[in-house]
Design a protein around this motif. Structure first.
Motif, mmCIF file in Angstrom:
data_model
loop_
_atom_site.group_PDB
_atom_site.id
_atom_site.type_symbol
_atom_site.label_atom_id
_atom_site.label_comp_id
_atom_site.label_asym_id
_atom_site.label_seq_id
_atom_site.Cartn_x
_atom_site.Cartn_y
_atom_site.Cartn_z
ATOM 1 N N ARG A 321 0.829 -1.215 0.000
ATOM 2 C CA ARG A 321 0.000 0.000 0.000
ATOM 3 C C ARG A 321 0.862 1.263 0.000
ATOM 4 N N GLN A 322 2.095 1.133 0.525
ATOM 5 C CA GLN A 322 2.954 2.313 0.631
ATOM 6 C C GLN A 322 3.686 2.640 -0.665
ATOM 7 N N ILE A 323 3.622 1.742 -1.638
ATOM 8 C CA ILE A 323 4.323 2.024 -2.899
ATOM 9 C C ILE A 323 3.416 2.886 -3.781
ATOM 10 N N PRO A 324 3.886 4.085 -4.141
ATOM 11 C CA PRO A 324 3.045 4.982 -4.939
ATOM 12 C C PRO A 324 2.636 4.331 -6.264
ATOM 13 N N GLY A 325 1.381 4.498 -6.614
ATOM 14 C CA GLY A 325 0.894 3.998 -7.906
ATOM 15 C C GLY A 325 0.437 2.558 -7.871
ATOM 16 N N ILE A 326 0.648 1.877 -6.726
ATOM 17 C CA ILE A 326 0.201 0.473 -6.646
ATOM 18 C C ILE A 326 -1.160 0.395 -5.972
ATOM 19 N N GLN A 327 -2.046 -0.348 -6.606
ATOM 20 C CA GLN A 327 -3.380 -0.508 -6.049
ATOM 21 C C GLN A 327 -3.676 -1.995 -5.917
ATOM 22 N N ILE A 328 -4.052 -2.408 -4.690
ATOM 23 C CA ILE A 328 -4.375 -3.815 -4.453
ATOM 24 C C ILE A 328 -5.820 -4.067 -4.895
ATOM 25 N N LYS A 329 -6.012 -5.146 -5.634
ATOM 26 C CA LYS A 329 -7.363 -5.530 -6.056
ATOM 27 C C LYS A 329 -7.868 -6.614 -5.095
ATOM 28 N N GLY A 330 -9.100 -6.460 -4.655
ATOM 29 C CA GLY A 330 -9.623 -7.416 -3.678
ATOM 30 C C GLY A 330 -9.056 -7.149 -2.295
ATOM 31 N N ASP A 331 -8.926 -5.878 -1.943
ATOM 32 C CA ASP A 331 -8.350 -5.491 -0.649
ATOM 33 C C ASP A 331 -9.457 -5.532 0.416
ATOM 34 N N VAL A 332 -9.835 -6.754 0.807
ATOM 35 C CA VAL A 332 -10.934 -6.930 1.761
ATOM 36 C C VAL A 332 -10.444 -7.703 2.987
ATOM 37 N N ALA A 333 -11.301 -7.776 4.002
ATOM 38 C CA ALA A 333 -10.902 -8.425 5.260
ATOM 39 C C ALA A 333 -10.830 -9.953 5.129
ATOM 40 N N GLU A 334 -11.821 -10.542 4.473
ATOM 41 C CA GLU A 334 -11.906 -12.005 4.393
ATOM 42 C C GLU A 334 -11.140 -12.521 3.176
ATOM 43 N N LYS A 335 -9.869 -12.862 3.393
ATOM 44 C CA LYS A 335 -9.022 -13.285 2.273
ATOM 45 C C LYS A 335 -8.119 -14.452 2.647
ATOM 46 N N VAL A 336 -7.739 -15.237 1.659
ATOM 47 C CA VAL A 336 -6.617 -16.144 1.834
ATOM 48 C C VAL A 336 -5.365 -15.362 1.425
ATOM 49 N N SER A 337 -4.184 -15.975 1.619
ATOM 50 C CA SER A 337 -2.940 -15.213 1.496
ATOM 51 C C SER A 337 -2.519 -14.959 0.045
ATOM 52 N N VAL A 338 -3.297 -14.120 -0.604
ATOM 53 C CA VAL A 338 -3.053 -13.725 -1.990
ATOM 54 C C VAL A 338 -3.104 -12.201 -2.056
ATOM 55 N N ILE A 339 -2.094 -11.586 -2.655
ATOM 56 C CA ILE A 339 -2.162 -10.142 -2.908
ATOM 57 C C ILE A 339 -2.059 -9.925 -4.412
ATOM 58 N N SER A 340 -3.125 -9.383 -4.960
ATOM 59 C CA SER A 340 -3.201 -9.131 -6.387
ATOM 60 C C SER A 340 -3.186 -7.624 -6.567
ATOM 61 N N PHE A 341 -2.339 -7.122 -7.439
ATOM 62 C CA PHE A 341 -2.250 -5.660 -7.543
ATOM 63 C C PHE A 341 -1.955 -5.196 -8.958
ATOM 64 N N VAL A 342 -2.278 -3.935 -9.188
ATOM 65 C CA VAL A 342 -1.933 -3.295 -10.456
ATOM 66 C C VAL A 342 -1.044 -2.093 -10.146
ATOM 67 N N ALA A 343 -0.130 -1.804 -11.046
ATOM 68 C CA ALA A 343 0.732 -0.630 -10.917
ATOM 69 C C ALA A 343 0.354 0.337 -12.037
ATOM 70 N N GLU A 344 0.046 1.532 -11.647
ATOM 71 C CA GLU A 344 -0.470 2.528 -12.594
ATOM 72 C C GLU A 344 0.468 2.692 -13.802
ATOM 73 N N GLY A 345 -0.091 2.529 -14.985
ATOM 74 C CA GLY A 345 0.674 2.764 -16.209
ATOM 75 C C GLY A 345 1.686 1.682 -16.550
#
Lengths: 410, 143
Positions: A321-345
């Protein structure tokens, strides 16, 4: 190494030979666990021992090797039964994996029970393997495929689901935990609502089985499929649970040896459960080794692994979350250990290539969930998924690697 | 127009100036940025190369005995690779394109980096270039 108190991640890591590997001169960071997990030595040993000591074809042989192989094969069935809380081993069918489990239900139960105008419900989060078999069935039978919508975070809209349910709903098939986002679906609620209209429910447990406590009786699902290779077992083996009365009424999926009682040219009687659905010589070695994988998980304790993985998930989420331009998709409370993200541009493929350069294995693309990507209005994500052997230090490597990749790409 | 082999050699020499993978990739990405934009008219589904994780478009034209390529991608590394291929093959005669061995990819010291799925994209682009050249060759000999 920092970790949850009492959780010896270094000891766990030492049991995975592949984690000693270096990639591009750097220690491997393996964050593609949602695609497949690495294998501990006990699983590799089980394969070697099977082929070295008691390789034989099962069930029919009267010699010692055949008996030993049969006993080992059936011992895995009991281990699987216990692992997912099924009432009996007759309701555990070995498959090649989740995809085959879903296809078995689509072909056998589906062809026998779905009629023209019937409705099948899936969700927007589904993997292609929980979409295509139902599309094929619907096209063949003139049935209708309906899709539960999600919100922008990848959460199922339950109110919309309830609106889709009606007396024509014959089947609901949903994923337990999303492979693309990690989001956990409220499957118990989904199952109960489907049963209220008389529909049968299939749960895709490909991602959930390794992370969550599974009890198919408490869930009251009618079918539950998972893959071995995502829970530290070899590739090419998995299991399908089905309620006895459904399985008994279903026609066989494949015809051949093993699945018959008596064959005459004027007719054949089929074998009892579960053998009715296990035609041909099965994948004996990998099935036998799957037991070692389940014991490996039970030995550490699912609860302990989950706590460790959730720590990693939380830490990784905070860091990314601290990396500028990165957005986590599916950033919810009930999750298994997967982080899916997009980086702007930045295209995920570019990120994946440059992370690989730094010895970090992640997955990029649509993760076999193209319709989900369309729902989220993206072409793909970069996905880091964690297992029992991952560490916070590895997440630090990912973060540093991302900074470097973004610098090169911007 | 320089020979295909000479342009390949030129690219290899350029990459040899860089010691680290970071610099090589920065240069590759730079080549992609310098790739002339494809005419939007040609960014069609038909011109899309299948089998790549990213979207890649390629278009060719035939003028005065030479084939001219345009390419684009939404991923920067793939666009850089496309840029190199366009530089090597655009403006060449069909027969030369069809017959040319492609050596520079191995020789720039990035083969292992471009392996598997990425090189599938690379191979798919290369195949398209050769197929286009072959098509123009047979068309021109027919007339």
């Amino acid at each position: 190494m920092t970790s949850t108190a009492g959780y010896d991640v270094e000891r766990i890591r030492s049991q995975f030979p592949i984690l000693q590997r270096e990639l591009k001169g750097k220690p491997l960071v393996y964050f593609d666990n949602a695609a497949t997990s690495q294998k501990p030595q006990v699983v590799i040993d089980a394969l070697v021992e099977y082929y070295s000591m008691y390789n034989a074809n099962i069930h029919r042989g009267i010699h010692t090797l055949a008996e030993e192989a049969t006993a080992a094969y059936e011992a895995t069935r009991e281990a699987v039964r216990a692992f997912i809380g099924a009432p009996s081993t007759e309701e555990i069918i070995f498959t090649r994996g989740t995809t085959e489990g879903i296809n078995l239900v689509a072909y056998s139960w589906g062809r026998a029970n779905i009629l023209e105008g019937d409705e099948i419900i899936i969700s927007s989060l589904e993997h292609h393997s929980n979409i295509v078999p139902w599309q094929m069935l619907a096209a063949e039978k003139g049935a209708v495929l309906k899709v539960i919508p999600i919100n922008a975070h990848g959460e199922i809209l339950l109110e919309e689901y309830y609106k889709l349910l009606n007396p024509r709903t014959k089947l609901v098939s949903v994923v337990h935990a999303s492979n693309s986002l990690g989001v956990i679906n409220p499957v118990k609620v989904i199952i109960d609502a489907a049963h209220a209209v008389g529909a049968v429910v299939m749960i895709d447990g490909a991602q959930s089985t390794v992370h969550l406590d599974i009890n198919v009786q408490e869930l009251d699902c009618d079918f539950f499929a998972f893959s071995g290779h995502k829970l530290y077992a070899p590739t090419g083996v998995g299991a399908l649970y089905g309620k006895r009365e459904l399985l008994e009424a279903m026609p066989p999926f494949h015809g051949g040896g093993e699945m018959i009682k008596e064959v005459r040219f004027d007719g054949t009687t089929y074998n009892d459960l579960p053998y009715k659905f296990e035609a041909g010589t099965p994948n004996i070695a990998d099935t036998v080794a799957m037991k070692a994988a389940l014991e490996f998980i039970n030995g550490i304790g699912k609860e302990n692994i989950r706590r460790h993985e959730n720590d990693l998930l939380q830490y990784g989420t905070e860091q990314l979350r601290q990396i500028p331009g990165i957005q986590i998709k599916g950033d919810v409370a009930e999750k298994v250990s997967v982080i899916s993200f997009v980086a702007e541009g930045i295209h995920p493929q570019d990120l994946g290539v440059l992370l690989d350069q730094q010895g970090i294995a992640v997955r990029t693309g649509s993760h076999c969930t193209m319709p989900l990507m369309q729902c989220l209005n993206i072409t793909g994500t970069t996905r880091a998924s964690f297992a029992a052997y991952n560490t916070k230090e590895e997440i630090d490597r990912l973060v540093a690697g991302l900074h470097k990749a973004i610098k090169i790409l911007r | 127009m320089a020979l295909i082999a000479d342009i390949q050699q030129e690219i290899v020499e350029e990459f040899s100036l860089f010691d680290t993978w970071e610099e090589k990739y920065e240069y590759l990405i730079d080549l992609g940025k310098k790739l002339p934009a494809i005419d939007p008219l040609y960014k069609t589904e038909e011109n899309k190369i299948k089998g790549c994780q990213s979207q890649v478009w390629m278009h060719s034209e035939y003028k005065d005995g030479h084939v001219f390529f345009q390419a684009d991608s939404d991923a920067m590394i793939v666009k850089g690779l496309a840029g190199m291929l366009v530089r090597v093959f655009s403006g060449q005669k069909p027969a030369d394109i069809v017959g040319a061995p492609v050596t520079f990819i191995d020789d720039i010291g990035m083969t292992s980096h471009l392996a598997q799925t990425r090189s599938n994209g690379l191979r798919a682009m290369l195949k398209q270039i050769k197929l286009d050249a072959l098509a123009w060759q047979s068309k021109s000999s027919a007339t």
